[in-house]
Design an enzyme around this catalytic site. Sequence first.
Site, PDB file in Angstrom:
ATOM      1  N   CYS A 140       0.836  -1.207   0.000  1.00  0.00           N
ATOM      2  CA  CYS A 140       0.000   0.000   0.000  1.00  0.00           C
ATOM      3  C   CYS A 140       0.871   1.257   0.000  1.00  0.00           C
ATOM      4  O   CYS A 140       1.347   1.688   1.051  1.00  0.00           O
ATOM      5  CB  CYS A 140      -0.924  -0.017   1.218  1.00  0.00           C
ATOM      6  N   CYS A 143      -0.446   4.167   2.060  1.00  0.00           N
ATOM      7  CA  CYS A 143      -0.325   4.006   3.520  1.00  0.00           C
ATOM      8  C   CYS A 143       1.117   4.267   3.969  1.00  0.00           C
ATOM      9  O   CYS A 143       1.349   4.916   4.981  1.00  0.00           O
ATOM     10  CB  CYS A 143      -0.661   2.592   3.965  1.00  0.00           C
ATOM     11  N   ASP A 144       2.076   3.714   3.239  1.00  0.00           N
ATOM     12  CA  ASP A 144       3.458   3.673   3.733  1.00  0.00           C
ATOM     13  C   ASP A 144       4.427   4.573   2.966  1.00  0.00           C
ATOM     14  O   ASP A 144       5.584   4.725   3.380  1.00  0.00           O
ATOM     15  CB  ASP A 144       3.985   2.223   3.656  1.00  0.00           C
TER      16      ASP A 144
END
Length: 313
Positions: A140, A143-144
Amino acid sequence: MEFRKDENKMKDVIIVGSGPAGMGAALYGRRAGLDTLILDATGMPGGQITTTYEVDNYLGLPGINGFDMAMAFQEHVKKFGAQWEPGKVSEIEKQDNYFVVKTGEKEYQGKTVILAAGASHNKLGVPGEEELTGMGVSYCATCDGAFYRGKTTVVVGGGDVAIEDAIFLARFCEKVYLVHRRDSLRGAKILQDRLFELPNVEVIWDSVVERIEGTEAVEQIHLLNKKSGEKRVLSAQGIFIAVGIHPNTENFQNLVEMDEAGYIIAGEMGETSVPGVYVAGDTRTKELRQVITAVADGANAITSVQKYLLENK
Ligand code: NDP
């Protein structure tokens, strides 16, 4: 085990999954006056869009952030009073004219069920992938990605998600490699055009990841060019794997018919091999898996539910 039918607890429709398909179904269900329950496996309504930085192809909402979209969907559905419960469905049992839907701790009863459990990320299955997940290996980018400001990252895949991830990472990474196993990308042309304009993205064609190495975090990505046989080692701190999805249907295998890949066989109206069970979104056999088609599936599935309830009073 014997189940006792309980008319007081009986829902008109139980929706398994709270992504765009499930929420679309819940909105239409409540507007049709149905006693509607959504079971939410993750505690984070929205499914895959919650981890999408930008959704640029939903009519009327150009460039909306995926998380914001999920929140807007949820608010709209809640306004109409659908009941939400946390829980990952482990089994669905068909009784004479209703269904028992089981989660780890609870059981629910519904006259009909809509399967809208979405899909999950595929893995590469190479050495180092599992060991370094969370330590540089990610599924992701939105997300990261922010952890990799000024660093070098690798994206694997050639679909919409891989291209979107590479574009997203290029905003703050010094260098982004996109590694694809063929010599052309399958993602949307408009995304490809944007990608090819970026000076800090290098596409590595015809290549696969052989292994990921690093002691405490990702350090090196070992590639193999499938055409030339040439090997190449990239120094990178992060690798984002975007090699497609698989449907979350493993717990419904004994209930409805599926194709070889695990997608539930159904047409536009979501009718499965079992009357009273319908499917919507990424879990069904279909050509185009997008937010807009998932929401439409949810609406169609409710239309099928209403027809079934009228015919099976
Ligand atoms: P896709 O299935 O579209 O693409 C997967 C990519 O990964 C392909 O390029 C494939 O290669 C490659 N691949 C698969 N397995 C491997 C492997 N073992 N090793 C190396 N490469 C591999 O998946 P996406 O996750 O990109 O997208 C999933 C769905 O979500 C699609 O339908 C997409 O259109 C949709 N989507 C919709 C969005 C939206 O509505 N805005 C945004 C993002 C995605 P090959 O090309 O050779 O098969």
